[in-house]
Design a protein around this motif. Structure first.
Motif, PDB file in Angstrom:
ATOM      1  N   GLY A  90       0.847  -1.181   0.000  1.00 15.82           N
ATOM      2  CA  GLY A  90       0.000   0.000   0.000  1.00 15.82           C
ATOM      3  C   GLY A  90       0.882   1.229   0.000  1.00 15.82           C
ATOM      4  O   GLY A  90       1.674   1.421   0.931  1.00 15.82           O
ATOM      5  N   ILE A  91       0.776   2.056  -1.022  1.00 13.76           N
ATOM      6  CA  ILE A  91       1.721   3.156  -1.247  1.00 13.76           C
ATOM      7  C   ILE A  91       1.019   4.502  -1.173  1.00 13.76           C
ATOM      8  O   ILE A  91      -0.031   4.717  -1.791  1.00 13.76           O
ATOM      9  CB  ILE A  91       2.394   3.035  -2.630  1.00 13.76           C
ATOM     10  N   ALA A  92       1.629   5.422  -0.430  1.00 16.13           N
ATOM     11  CA  ALA A  92       1.219   6.826  -0.453  1.00 16.13           C
ATOM     12  C   ALA A  92       2.497   7.650  -0.486  1.00 16.13           C
ATOM     13  O   ALA A  92       3.243   7.689   0.496  1.00 16.13           O
ATOM     14  CB  ALA A  92       0.380   7.182   0.775  1.00 16.13           C
ATOM     15  N   ALA A  93       2.762   8.292  -1.620  1.00 19.16           N
ATOM     16  CA  ALA A  93       4.023   8.993  -1.811  1.00 19.16           C
ATOM     17  C   ALA A  93       3.775  10.358  -2.441  1.00 19.16           C
ATOM     18  O   ALA A  93       2.750  10.583  -3.081  1.00 19.16           O
ATOM     19  CB  ALA A  93       4.962   8.174  -2.705  1.00 19.16           C
ATOM     20  N   PRO A  94       4.723  11.284  -2.292  1.00 19.39           N
ATOM     21  CA  PRO A  94       4.554  12.610  -2.891  1.00 19.39           C
ATOM     22  C   PRO A  94       4.443  12.602  -4.414  1.00 19.39           C
ATOM     23  O   PRO A  94       3.912  13.549  -4.988  1.00 19.39           O
ATOM     24  CB  PRO A  94       5.813  13.349  -2.434  1.00 19.39           C
ATOM     25  N   ASN A  95       4.951  11.558  -5.068  1.00 18.84           N
ATOM     26  CA  ASN A  95       4.828  11.501  -6.529  1.00 18.84           C
ATOM     27  C   ASN A  95       3.826  10.440  -6.984  1.00 18.84           C
ATOM     28  O   ASN A  95       3.863   9.993  -8.134  1.00 18.84           O
ATOM     29  CB  ASN A  95       6.188  11.267  -7.191  1.00 18.84           C
ATOM     30  N   GLN A 103       0.279   1.869  -8.344  1.00 19.22           N
ATOM     31  CA  GLN A 103       0.491   2.000  -9.777  1.00 19.22           C
ATOM     32  C   GLN A 103       0.873   3.415 -10.172  1.00 19.22           C
ATOM     33  O   GLN A 103       1.810   3.630 -10.948  1.00 19.22           O
ATOM     34  CB  GLN A 103      -0.762   1.562 -10.539  1.00 19.22           C
ATOM     35  N   ASP A 104       0.159   4.414  -9.627  1.00 12.15           N
ATOM     36  CA  ASP A 104       0.485   5.807  -9.954  1.00 12.15           C
ATOM     37  C   ASP A 104       1.897   6.154  -9.487  1.00 12.15           C
ATOM     38  O   ASP A 104       2.650   6.834 -10.198  1.00 12.15           O
ATOM     39  CB  ASP A 104      -0.525   6.762  -9.316  1.00 12.15           C
ATOM     40  N   TRP A 105       2.242   5.695  -8.281  1.00 13.06           N
ATOM     41  CA  TRP A 105       3.583   5.980  -7.757  1.00 13.06           C
ATOM     42  C   TRP A 105       4.666   5.341  -8.615  1.00 13.06           C
ATOM     43  O   TRP A 105       5.654   6.004  -8.968  1.00 13.06           O
ATOM     44  CB  TRP A 105       3.688   5.489  -6.311  1.00 13.06           C
ATOM     45  N   CYS A 156       9.222   5.674 -12.409  1.00 14.17           N
ATOM     46  CA  CYS A 156       9.970   5.243 -13.598  1.00 14.17           C
ATOM     47  C   CYS A 156      10.104   6.374 -14.613  1.00 14.17           C
ATOM     48  O   CYS A 156      11.053   6.399 -15.407  1.00 14.17           O
ATOM     49  CB  CYS A 156       9.297   4.033 -14.231  1.00 14.17           C
ATOM     50  N   LYS A 157       9.164   7.324 -14.593  1.00 16.52           N
ATOM     51  CA  LYS A 157       9.257   8.470 -15.491  1.00 16.52           C
ATOM     52  C   LYS A 157      10.121   9.593 -14.927  1.00 16.52           C
ATOM     53  O   LYS A 157      10.351  10.598 -15.594  1.00 16.52           O
ATOM     54  CB  LYS A 157       7.855   9.022 -15.778  1.00 16.52           C
ATOM     55  N   GLY A 158      10.579   9.426 -13.682  1.00 17.08           N
ATOM     56  CA  GLY A 158      11.403  10.460 -13.066  1.00 17.08           C
ATOM     57  C   GLY A 158      10.626  11.675 -12.624  1.00 17.08           C
ATOM     58  O   GLY A 158      11.184  12.762 -12.504  1.00 17.08           O
TER      59      GLY A 158
END
Length: 407
Positions: A14-19, A24-26, A31-33
């Protein structure tokens, strides 16, 4: 194989990140930097020397949690509860279907619920003690994420919290592995931190380690000659841990194995003794029974402070040799997430193993003195089977975890 050495695997993230909000969105953004570092919006930072942070975009707690939880939780706990829901769903786990004493929770925390605490202190000063919420008694506390996750999901097995700053995320996962090897069927682990509020910001500034650059592309530059500190962020990753046998028996998707762990503490300054990071890495490799040449990528701690960058580069050079292994620091896109940083790196390592791609380190123009094979600007295609994640915490904590593809 003895029970004490039984493989422990990750089956849900489970991911919650600034980007990116959600795995999947993270991962796509990583990968796109794409960076999530920018000027702070959660409060006006104009009066502070550091004005940049990695803030999670688009997280509205009311969209993910019941209304009764909102008044009693800090932002970090709300994010952690939502991330736990996503991790359990990703793992195909319904807690109601499992014996309550067979599930436990071990998370890490570096700051606790700063924003909640700030609000209640403001009420105390401006309105009086009768206006302070009873929830202040626990909403600020380091262990609150573990407690709220266990309550929400009916998990009554072994639980706890680890507090060792940025190293804590790895230490929590290692403790989760120990508990599963002792017989607990499932452990919710990892970490989420969030303290981007005036009170939390002043506390972070006290370390004298934050970058004062106002250019998001030149503020957090680990291993770069222009490095002058780091940019903090909020978020992290929650990871579902199970024994490999149990995961396979129920047909679970397996991201990879938590194969090895090592931790040390640095000696006091002026002692003449070497830093402990190299030893932590060697302990993790020995625990995983892998040789240095079997590591396909290192996810660096990447302090962004010249002295600490040099220490890490020297440790990696001593263990692996100069430029002998690809090194990456995707946290240059998120900022340092304190206890949440290393679990997010573990998630990145699992994705790297699954997809054969090493995410980039953005914005950095590395100094040749460090002699590292940094993956820069663009992701690198690679056959990744085994990865090393390194994390250090303020005060001398060093931790390292080896993950590998499940056999």
């Amino acid at each position: 194989m003895s029970a004490s050495a039984a493989p422990v695997v990750a089956t849900g993230l489970g991911i919650a990140a600034p980007n990116g909000l959600g795995a999947q969105d993270w991962w796509t953004a990583t990968c796109k930097g794409q960076s999530g570092i920018d000027r702070i919006t959660r409060f006006d930072p104009s009066g502070y020397p550091s004005k940049l942070a990695g803030e999670i975009p688009g997280f509205v707690a009311e969209e993910h949690l019941p209304s009764r939880l909102i008044p009693q939780t800090d932002r970090m706990t709300r994010i952690a509860l939502a991330a736990t829901d996503w991790a359990l769903s990703d793992a195909g786990i319904r807690p109601d279907d499992l014996p309550e004493f067979d599930m436990g929770v071990v998370t890490a925390s570096a700051s606790g619920g700063f924003e909640f605490g700030q609000g209640e202190l403001q009420k105390l000063w401006s309105q009086g003690s009768q206006h302070v919420s009873a929830y202040q008694s626990f909403a600020w506390f380091y262990a609150v994420n573990s407690g709220q996750i266990s309550i929400r999901n009916g998990m009554k097995g072994p639980s706890g919290v680890v507090v060792s700053d940025q190293a804590g995320g790895l230490d929590a996962v290692a403790q989760g592995r120990r508990l599963i090897r002792k017989g607990t069927n499932l452990i919710v682990s990892g970490a989420v931190d969030a303290s981007i509020c005036p009170w939390g910001w002043v506390a972070q500034l006290a370390s004298d380690r934050l970058s004062t650059s106002e250019d998001p592309t030149r503020a957090y530059l680990p291993f770069d000659p222009s490095a002058d500190g780091f940019v903090p962020g909020e978020g992290g990753a929650i990871i579902i841990l199970e024994s490999a046998d149990a995961a396979r028996e129920r047909g679970a998707k397996i991201y990879g194995e938590i194969a090895g762990y090592g931790s040390t503490i640095d000696p006091r300054r002026g002692s003449g003794r070497p830093p402990g990071l190299r030893k932590a890495i060697e302990l993790a490799l020995a625990d995983a029974d892998v040789r240095p040449e079997e590591i396909d990528v290192v996810f660096a701690d990447a302090a962004g402070i010249p002295e600490l960058d040099r220490t890490e580069a020297e440790a990696l050079g001593a263990v692996f040799g100069p430029r002998a292994v690809p090194v990456t620091a995707p946290k240059t896109m998120t900022g340092r997430l304190y206890s949440g940083a290393a679990p997010l790196d573990l998630a990145a390592a699992f994705h790297a193993i699954a997809e054969g791609v090493i995410p980039p380190t953005v914005n950095v123009e590395p100094s040749f003195e460090y002699d590292l094979d940094l993956v820069l600007a663009e992701p690198r295609t690679a056959d990744v089977h085994t990865a090393l994640v390194v994390a250090r915490g303020h005060g001398g904590f060093n931790s390292a975890v080896v993950v590998r593809a499940a056999a």
